[in-house]
Motif scaffolding. Structure first.
Motif, PDB file in Angstrom:
ATOM      1  N   PRO A 179       0.833  -1.209   0.000  1.00 30.33           N
ATOM      2  CA  PRO A 179       0.000   0.000   0.000  1.00 30.33           C
ATOM      3  C   PRO A 179       0.869   1.262   0.000  1.00 30.33           C
ATOM      4  N   ASP A 204       0.274   5.901  -0.545  1.00 29.07           N
ATOM      5  CA  ASP A 204      -0.685   6.982  -0.770  1.00 29.07           C
ATOM      6  C   ASP A 204      -0.855   7.279  -2.250  1.00 29.07           C
ATOM      7  N   LEU A 210       0.318   6.517  -6.425  1.00 34.80           N
ATOM      8  CA  LEU A 210       0.902   5.640  -7.438  1.00 34.80           C
ATOM      9  C   LEU A 210       1.400   6.512  -8.583  1.00 34.80           C
ATOM     10  N   ARG A 245      -6.544   1.196  -5.180  1.00 29.47           N
ATOM     11  CA  ARG A 245      -5.938   0.985  -3.861  1.00 29.47           C
ATOM     12  C   ARG A 245      -5.203   2.217  -3.352  1.00 29.47           C
ATOM     13  N   TYR A 246      -5.057   3.226  -4.193  1.00 32.50           N
ATOM     14  CA  TYR A 246      -4.250   4.402  -3.845  1.00 32.50           C
ATOM     15  C   TYR A 246      -5.144   5.623  -3.673  1.00 32.50           C
ATOM     16  N   ARG A 247      -4.652   6.565  -2.926  1.00 31.46           N
ATOM     17  CA  ARG A 247      -5.408   7.810  -2.754  1.00 31.46           C
ATOM     18  C   ARG A 247      -5.290   8.706  -3.984  1.00 31.46           C
ATOM     19  N   THR A 282     -10.396   7.599  -6.100  1.00 30.73           N
ATOM     20  CA  THR A 282      -8.959   7.835  -6.250  1.00 30.73           C
ATOM     21  C   THR A 282      -8.745   9.098  -7.090  1.00 30.73           C
ATOM     22  N   CYS A 298      -3.673  13.020  -0.066  1.00 29.12           N
ATOM     23  CA  CYS A 298      -3.202  11.997   0.866  1.00 29.12           C
ATOM     24  C   CYS A 298      -4.011  11.947   2.158  1.00 29.12           C
TER      25      CYS A 298
END
Length: 498
Positions: free
Chosen positions: A193, A195, A197, A290-292, A319, A495
């Motif tokens: 994981p 914050d 990508l 899966r990322y912010r 996202t 974030c």
């Protein structure tokens, strides 16, 4: 012209007039030994600067002379002193990556692997070094209907990526015993994981790749050569290019410095980053939800339908998307397997060739503005100021910027703007944060805009609308504290999911 007459300024990045208006940022392997003295000015000249004749026997600028002391010299595509490519654009820790390298004349060579980052200002850190390797002259590149491939080259070195390596942007620096040097970029992705990508635009990098720049064989989606060694335009360029070949010239893709600028800045300030490339997004090897936030740090002009679909799914799942350049998602492309069956090793884009509409997203009924909030407007022949708009917005908080302030040189290369007659994405909030006049190549008055909107999912979508945003983060002589703080304001909100 014969192949011996081909010079770098007559081909490649400078020839197709979509040149990076900024120099590369500081990287340790480009220092000292990669600089040359200009005997007329007495000044150090970086390796990437070529001084071309200006015409006439008495009206020429001198060519860069050889180094005054022994040291690495950049390989070229005519002599192929050392050139190579990787079997994959991105690998995960624990996987292996193969390097296929040609060396002329045959001699030993070594590979130093660097990771791009801040590293106390050095720009990169050496991670590992290969054993001494035997260099051979590989077979000539294969060409079929302007598609050039080196998939038949023999394996030179296999790197087993340790499980403890950090995800990141890496460069393999190839150096022969007689002092010639070239580069191979690659990415180490990770599924831990994070914050943010960061997505490297390797599809766009390959679209611009004219390897080999030899006056005969090389072709990109912009250019090819005729039988007399003249550089042909887009209407006669390749419609398919292969990833199984080196990058032209020094082996670093055009505009790669834009990604490096963001990486150095973001790692310096401790942002939690994961890394992947555009083909990972295309193939579903990463889950962007899966990322912010997803960050597209550089010139990212060529997108496949799966890339766009996955970015839209991420936005709709909450996202955020951050586009730090211009002319993003302009051409629609397809990715196909190589002749050996390796997936996503051939890039197809017929552009304006053939019948039917051009392969522009906007011409196919899906304008890029429907994702980004703005879209490509045109080239910017001379850098112009970025003019601040809506200065009370939180993006400009603590930057010192006031309404109408001009940030010098921040509209450069290419620019985007809002098109009133083109549909906007669904949004709960939307604002334009810059409105910047500039003159195009014909002298007509145009304008650039910077956009931010909030999707119904809560995701923020930011588009800088200019090539100059990433270089303003960390590139010497281009860093701008207003852009640095504004970008931090944006990423901090993403974030924290504010």
């Amino acid at each position: 012209m014969g192949t011996e007459q081909i010079r770098r300024w007559e081909s490649g990045a400078l020839a197709h007039a979509v040149s990076d208006p900024f120099a590369q940022g500081p990287l340790p392997w480009l220092r000292a030994s990669e600089h040359y003295f200009d005997d007329h000015s007495g000044q150090l000249v970086p390796w990437y600067v070529d001084l071309a004749p200006t015409g006439g026997s008495d009206a020429t600028e001198p060519l860069i002379p050889p180094p005054r002391r022994p040291g690495p010299r950049t390989a070229d595509d005519v002599h192929q002193q050392i050139k190579g490519f990787a079997s994959a654009g991105a690998v995960a820790p624990g996987e292996s990556i193969d390097f296929r390298v040609t060396v002329n004349p045959p001699q030993p060579f070594g590979v130093d692997v660097y990771r791009i980052g801040h590293y106390a200002g050095d720009g990169a850190s050496k991670i590992t070094t290969s054993p001494r390797l035997s260099g051979i002259v590989q077979p000539a590149p294969l060409a079929a209907e302007r598609t050039v491939s080196c998939h038949h080259w023999w394996l030179s070195w296999r790197l087993q990526v340790p499980t403890y390596w950090n995800s990141g942007c890496y460069v393999a620096v190839l150096t022969t015993d007689d002092g010639h040097r070239s580069h191979i970029p690659f990415t180490v992705r990770d599924h831990h994981p994070a914050d943010l990508l960061l997505l490297l635009p390797d599809v766009t990098w390959q679209a611009y790749n004219l390897y080999p720049e030899d006056g005969r064989t090389g072709a990109s989606l912009y250019h090819a050569w005729d039988d007399d060694g003249r550089l042909l335009g887009e209407e006669e360029a390749a419609v398919a290019v292969a990833f199984d070949r080196p990058y032209a010239g020094a082996g670093l893709p055009l505009h790669v410095g834009h990604a490096y600028d963001f990486i150095r800045w973001a790692e310096r300030y401790g942002y939690d980053l994961a890394y992947a490339d555009a083909r990972d997004l295309h193939a579903g090897r990463v889950d962007p939800t899966r990322y912010r936030g997803l960050v597209f740090p550089g010139h990212d002009e060529y997108w496949s339908a799966p890339m766009r679909r996955n970015a839209e799914l991420a936005r709709d799942a909450g996202t955020s998307l951050v586009f730090l350049s211009a002319n993003t998602m302009y051409w629609q492309v397809d990715l196909a397997p190589s002749v050996t069956g390796e997936p996503d090793r051939i890039l197809h884009c017929r552009k304006r060739q053939g019948s039917g509409r051009p392969q522009l997203w906007r011409e196919q009924g899906d304008p890029e503005q429907e994702l980004m909030g703005i879209q490509y407007a045109g080239r910017v022949p001379e850098p112009s100021p970025l003019v601040v708009r809506n200065a009370s917005h939180w993006l400009w908080e603590a930057t010192g910027a006031a309404e109408g302030d001009e940030l010098p040189g921040l509209v450069a290369g290419e620019a985007d703007r809002y098109y009133p007659r083109t549909p906007l994405p669904r949004h709960s909030e939307r604002i334009l944060l810059a409105h910047s006049p500039y003159d195009d190549a014909g002298g007509a008055r145009r304008h650039q805009e910077t956009s931010l909107y909030r999707a119904p999912s809560g995701a923020l979508v930011f588009a800088s609308g200019t090539f100059a945003w990433s270089p303003a983060l960390d590139r010497p002589e281009h860093a701008n504290p207003v852009v640095q703080r504004a970008t931090a304001n944006l990423l901090d909100r993403i974030c924290k999911r504010d």
